[in-house]
Enzyme design. Structure first.
Site, short mmCIF file in Angstrom:
data_model
loop_
_atom_site.label_atom_id
_atom_site.label_comp_id
_atom_site.label_asym_id
_atom_site.label_seq_id
_atom_site.Cartn_x
_atom_site.Cartn_y
_atom_site.Cartn_z
N THR A 13 20.96 18.93 -31.79
CA THR A 13 21.13 17.50 -32.01
C THR A 13 22.50 17.02 -31.55
O THR A 13 22.62 16.06 -30.77
CB THR A 13 20.93 17.16 -33.50
OG1 THR A 13 19.62 17.54 -33.89
CG2 THR A 13 21.12 15.68 -33.75
N ASP A 201 28.44 24.26 -48.18
CA ASP A 201 28.87 23.50 -47.01
C ASP A 201 30.10 22.67 -47.35
O ASP A 201 31.08 22.63 -46.58
CB ASP A 201 27.72 22.59 -46.55
CG ASP A 201 28.12 21.66 -45.41
OD1 ASP A 201 28.10 22.11 -44.25
OD2 ASP A 201 28.46 20.50 -45.69
N LYS A 205 34.22 22.94 -45.92
CA LYS A 205 34.98 21.80 -45.41
C LYS A 205 36.24 21.56 -46.23
O LYS A 205 37.30 21.24 -45.68
CB LYS A 205 34.09 20.56 -45.39
CG LYS A 205 32.92 20.67 -44.43
CD LYS A 205 31.92 19.53 -44.60
CE LYS A 205 30.75 19.68 -43.65
NZ LYS A 205 29.70 18.66 -43.86
#
Length: 438
Positions: A13, A201, A205
């Site tokens: 994507t 996730d 970060k």
């Protein structure tokens, strides 16, 4: 005009969005860089799927070595996720003398020191704006625009999947399981959403942001985290009644030491009750947001799409442009990230989770009988926890949701109290706890 040849590894994507921008906006990029930036090769195992873009003949290959072994390709955009072969590919590209632009936060959070050391050794740079916050330029904001500040705190929504689920639960009064299914149907959640909904996730970060902002070096797995799986529609009803929204927050909060004592940095990822009226409480859908407090600038707020083809590609291509004009190399050398010899952060200790202080929301599902509240309050009092408010609603199937808001206490005291409460016969399910912000 100087020509810069670019290779792209990963044609999913985001890779499709990057290819569109590099191929279709060549004039804009040339005008703003003074360089002819040419995408000449794309490597992806799937060479047959229609991505909605017409590529020149021979550009797409299944073998990344065609990029690795091409001496004319000086910049590689690596957009494959993961930490296995992806690590090998990146190190091979760096050792071949190629500059890197990546969005792979897992790779940086896990192997940042190895990757950056290899880049320094080979005289190349690594740019990674898209690794955190998608289209939000938060890496540049903290590392460059706020460089004159000592960062005091970061509170951030960094996972669009979780924010989409929580926003829809709040707006529609739905429960977690059905909202997750809807998110998967719409493409906002993966078939296996564990990395997102469990908080991993977001923790990756946060590890990257905390390294840039505070100089900390730690394994992202050591950041305390709680996912959103235990959040229920009941919690949203009570949160709204009390004037809060619920968000999965990444938190980095610096507390100042005194008399030579090192500053302490609290790091956590957890569902949090956020006071309505704060900008971050209003962030809905798959958007991301980062609230940063610096000692000079005070409060600043960054908001935008945290995922998606073109928003993330925007950050990637901006890194490409910064690399070809030389800005990335200057920043790379100046920041000296993931360097064991870097001195920034030597006066900061990572706070022990049990010692972190805050206000807490507790939801206890209890049996509807006399004396239950007294049993719970006795446990809280024994743990040194003072109650700010307590709300009880009508019983359903002989079960009563009891909502307790605490005064300031420690995480350790709350966890000890919860363990004791869960052991009571009158408590019928695991107690849900959330931090309170604002």
């Amino acid at each position: 005009m100087k020509t810069i040849k670019v290779g792209l590894v990963g044609f999913g994507t985001i890779g499709t969005g990057v290819a569109k921008l590099l191929l279709l906006e060549k004039e804009r990029i040339a005008l703003r860089t003074g360089c002819d930036v040419q995408l000449v090769k794309i490597a992806d195992l799937d060479t047959t799927r229609d991505r909605g873009i017409q590529l020149p003949e021979g550009m797409l290959t299944a073998d990344y070595h065609e990029i690795l072994n091409d001496p004319e390709i000086s910049l590689v955009v690596q957009l494959v996720g993961g930490t296995g072969i992806e690590r090998t590919i990146m190190l091979e590209m760096i050792n071949a003398g190629k500059n890197i632009v990546t969005a792979n936060k897992a790779l940086l959070a896990t192997f940042g020191e190895e990757i950056f050391e290899a880049a320094r050794k080979n005289g190349v740079s690594v740019a990674f704006e898209a690794a955190v916050g998608g289209g939000i330029p938060i890496i540049a904001a903290i590392s460059e625009s706020l460089a004159a500040n000592e960062i005091e705190s970061i509170h951030a929504i960094l996972n669009g999947t979780c924010n989409f689920i929580l926003s829809n639960m709040e707006e529609n009064g739905s429960d977690y399981a059905e909202t997750l299914k809807e998110a998967q149907r719409l493409g906002f959640a993966e078939a296996n959403p564990a990395m997102d909904v469990e908080g991993s996730d977001t923790a990756q970060k946060l590890a990257i942001l905390s390294h840039i902002a505070f100089g900390t070096r730690l394994d992202w797995k050591d950041i305390p985290k709680d996912g959103i799986e235990t959040v229920s529609g009941i919690d949203f009803r009570f949160a709204s009644m009390l004037g809060y929204s619920i968000k999965l927050l990444a938190i980095a909060n610096r507390t100042k030491g005194a008399n030579g004592v090192a500053d302490k940095l609290e790091l956590s990822v957890c569902p949090t009750l956020v006071k309505k009226g704060l900008p971050i409480a209003a962030v809905s859908g798959a958007y991301n947001a980062v609230s940063v407090v610096g000692d000079a600038v005070e409060h600043s707020f960054y908001y935008g799409k945290g995922a998606g083809e073109l928003p993330t590609a925007s950050a990637v291509v901006a890194d490409v442009m910064d690399t070809v004009v030389g800005r990335t190399k200057i920043t790379f050398d100046t920041l000296n990230l993931w360097n064991p010899e870097r001195k920034t952060g030597e006066n900061i200790e990572i706070a022990q989770a049990a010692d972190v202080t805050g206000h807490y929301y507790l939801r206890v599902m209890v049996e509807d009988r006399v004396g239950v509240v007294a049993e719970l309050t006795q446990i809280l009092a024994s743990a040194g926890i003072s109650i700010s408010s307590c709300v009880q609603v009508a019983a359903e199937d002989n079960m009563v949701p009891l909502i307790i808001m605490t005064h300031e206490t420690t995480e350790g005291a709350v966890l000890n109290a919860i363990q004791a409460m869960n052991g009571l016969e009158c408590v019928k399910s695991e107690t849900v706890r959330m931090r309170i912000y604002g």
